[in-house]
Design an enzyme around this catalytic site. Structure first.
Site, short mmCIF file in Angstrom:
data_model
loop_
_atom_site.label_atom_id
_atom_site.label_comp_id
_atom_site.label_asym_id
_atom_site.label_seq_id
_atom_site.Cartn_x
_atom_site.Cartn_y
_atom_site.Cartn_z
N CYS A 194 -4.49 3.60 10.11
CA CYS A 194 -5.41 4.72 10.35
C CYS A 194 -6.71 4.24 10.99
O CYS A 194 -7.67 4.98 11.08
CB CYS A 194 -5.70 5.47 9.04
SG CYS A 194 -6.42 4.45 7.75
N PHE A 198 0.86 -1.19 0.00
CA PHE A 198 0.00 0.00 0.00
C PHE A 198 0.90 1.25 0.00
O PHE A 198 0.76 2.14 0.82
CB PHE A 198 -0.94 0.02 1.21
CG PHE A 198 -1.79 -1.21 1.37
CD1 PHE A 198 -2.99 -1.34 0.70
CD2 PHE A 198 -1.39 -2.24 2.21
CE1 PHE A 198 -3.78 -2.48 0.85
CE2 PHE A 198 -2.15 -3.38 2.37
CZ PHE A 198 -3.36 -3.50 1.69
N ASP A 209 -3.61 -5.61 -6.51
CA ASP A 209 -4.78 -5.56 -5.63
C ASP A 209 -4.44 -6.32 -4.36
O ASP A 209 -4.57 -7.55 -4.30
CB ASP A 209 -6.01 -6.16 -6.31
CG ASP A 209 -7.28 -5.99 -5.49
OD1 ASP A 209 -7.17 -5.61 -4.30
OD2 ASP A 209 -8.38 -6.23 -6.02
N GLU A 242 1.03 -1.02 -4.88
CA GLU A 242 -0.11 -0.14 -4.65
C GLU A 242 -1.22 -0.52 -5.62
O GLU A 242 -0.95 -0.94 -6.74
CB GLU A 242 0.32 1.31 -4.84
CG GLU A 242 -0.77 2.33 -5.01
CD GLU A 242 -1.68 2.43 -3.81
OE1 GLU A 242 -2.91 2.51 -4.02
OE2 GLU A 242 -1.18 2.45 -2.67
#
Length: 466
Positions: free
Chosen positions: A420, A324, A372, A345
């Site tokens: 996050c 990512f 993916d 990514e």
């Protein structure tokens, strides 16, 4: 009609005002209490406070409420700095002392590790702090034309509604952007499509000639007239901002004024310069487009990357994967060590930007690819080859499929996981520790979004017996 026991009940008449003692904060920054066997989430209340509240959302096992009066005030309660606090939904914790905000986020992270992942960090890292006000360099502002009042509202949505807050400043936005809110309202009111302009996305880059590079993307649902175009150009010239437009999907985002040719001609000054941010510690500069993902808080981003690289401890003879990877925010600093780094990514445009930054910064030993990562399998992960270490920085959904795909043949000896969403980090930590043979060596919070309930965090996993 019979009501499902989990269906919400919102009475046409106001709910009774009741009292409660606040025990803790939840993941949305609301006070948590228990009354008659039900959990009550009370917006505006803080732990250790005795309050009265009025519910506006009632379910069988819990209620959501607003505080009515604080009888016993927490010693951590402070006066909010923003005049719009309490109505605007952009911030939820301005009434809580800043240090207490960070401590609450750390407790939430520890609780999620315990209850969701069934794990406990060996060490809790000191929280990472950054600027408390004027830190936000990216945002989406809603726009609403109020015909009855002949006004245009520009701002964040009100708490728990789709209504746009009536605001003329914002304490967490970069000051130069906060100062644009009222002029934007006045300018948009004069546009022919004032009722067909639902959103402005903004991005701020590093200052050039002492002025930050500011890009405003206007989401427009109708064509601009010549008078509209002139109004936008005058606004851009007056306030030294770039105007971009978006008519449909993300692929329709393009510069309006200065246009692409003008931007290239004026790239050396603040008005026409390309958006970029830097990592001086690593000698890196990242150009980016206004709609591409970058961290909203560039100052804390620098501190976060320093900690991530310290925890990862990349060595020149190692192979490292950055999953990512976005535009290479972590990839390029890791590659400065001399390690061979692969950044993966899901979005091709971000990979393209990462390659541009690698070339601009003359970074060797780095490759980027599109994948993916939400469909990762043991076979596809093994095909990538063996890596000594991983850096993982997923969106809110986490990296469940990726960590589930770890086997004895592809397991890295060290993983640094930047998150996050503490709930998905805790879930994935449970897989790594309880199924894949890792130790949760350290974890801590990063206060990327002061005065909000958003929790950014970082964790280090080490492979046992590695």
């Amino acid at each position: 009609m019979r009501r499902n026991r989990n269906q919400s009940r919102q009475s046409a008449t106001p709910q009774p005002i009741q009292t409660a003692f606040i025990e803790s904060l939840d993941q949305e920054g609301r006070g948590v209490a228990h009354v008659d066997g039900k959990t009550i989430f009370i917006d505006g209340a803080l732990p250790q406070e005795h309050v009265s509240y009025q519910s506006h959302h009632v379910k069988h096992t819990f209620e959501v409420a607003n505080v009515v009066q604080v009888f016993k005030q927490s010693n951590q309660r402070v006066k909010p700095q923003c005049r719009h606090f309490g109505i605007c939904g952009g911030c939820k914790l301005q009434h809580l002392d800043f240090a207490a905000q960070v401590a609450a986020k750390q407790r939430l992270l520890e609780s999620d590790f315990k209850h969701i992942g069934k794990v406990k960090p060996v060490n809790m890292l000191p929280p990472l702090y950054g600027p408390t006000w004027g830190y936000r360099h990216k945002a989406r502002l809603s726009v609403k034309y109020v015909e009855k009042k002949q006004r245009v509202l520009v701002g964040f949505n009100e708490k728990a509604t789709r209504f746009v807050s009536d605001m003329n400043s914002c304490e967490v936005l970069v000051p130069e952007v906060s100062a644009l809110i009222q002029p934007l309202q006045e300018m948009i009111l004069q546009l022919s499509l004032r009722d067909k302009l639902p959103q402005i996305e903004l991005a701020v880059g590093e200052a050039i000639n002492h002025h930050p590079v500011i890009v405003l993307i206007f989401r427009i649902m109708a064509g601009l007239t010549s008078e509209d175009e002139q109004l936008l150009k005058v606004f851009a010239d007056t306030h030294q901002v770039q105007m971009w437009t978006q008519t449909k999907g993300p692929d329709t985002i393009m510069p309006f004024y200065p246009n692409a040719t003008q931007l290239e001609a004026h790239a050396s000054n603040g008005f026409g310069a390309q958006l970029q941010y830097s990592l001086p510690e690593f000698g890196l500069t990242y150009p980016f487009k206004p709609n591409e993902f970058t961290q909203v808080n560039p100052q804390i981003n620098q501190v976060m990357i320093r900690r991530a690289v310290q925890l990862l401890s990349p060595q020149a003879d190692e192979k490292i994967a950055d999953f990512f990877c976005g535009i290479g925010n972590f990839t390029l600093p890791i590659a400065r060590s001399g390690a061979q780094v692969l950044g993966l990514e899901g979005l091709a445009n971000l990979v393209e930007r990462a390659n541009e930054s690698a070339q601009l910064n003359q970074i060797k030993y780095v490759k980027f690819g599109v994948a993916d990562l939400f469909k990762m399998t043991e076979a596809s992960l093994t095909e990538l080859g063996r890596f000594d270490k991983w850096l993982v920085d997923p969106p809110r959904d986490g990296a469940f499929e990726l960590v589930k795909a770890i086997t004895a043949d592809n397991a890295p000896k060290r993983i640094v996981y930047v998150s996050c969403n503490p709930a998905t980090l805790a879930r994935d930590a449970g897989v790594l520790v309880n199924e894949k043979g890792y130790t949760l060596a350290a974890a801590g919070v990063i206060n990327m979004f002061p005065h909000t309930a958003h929790v950014e965090s970082i964790a280090l996993f080490t492979l046992k017996d590695a």
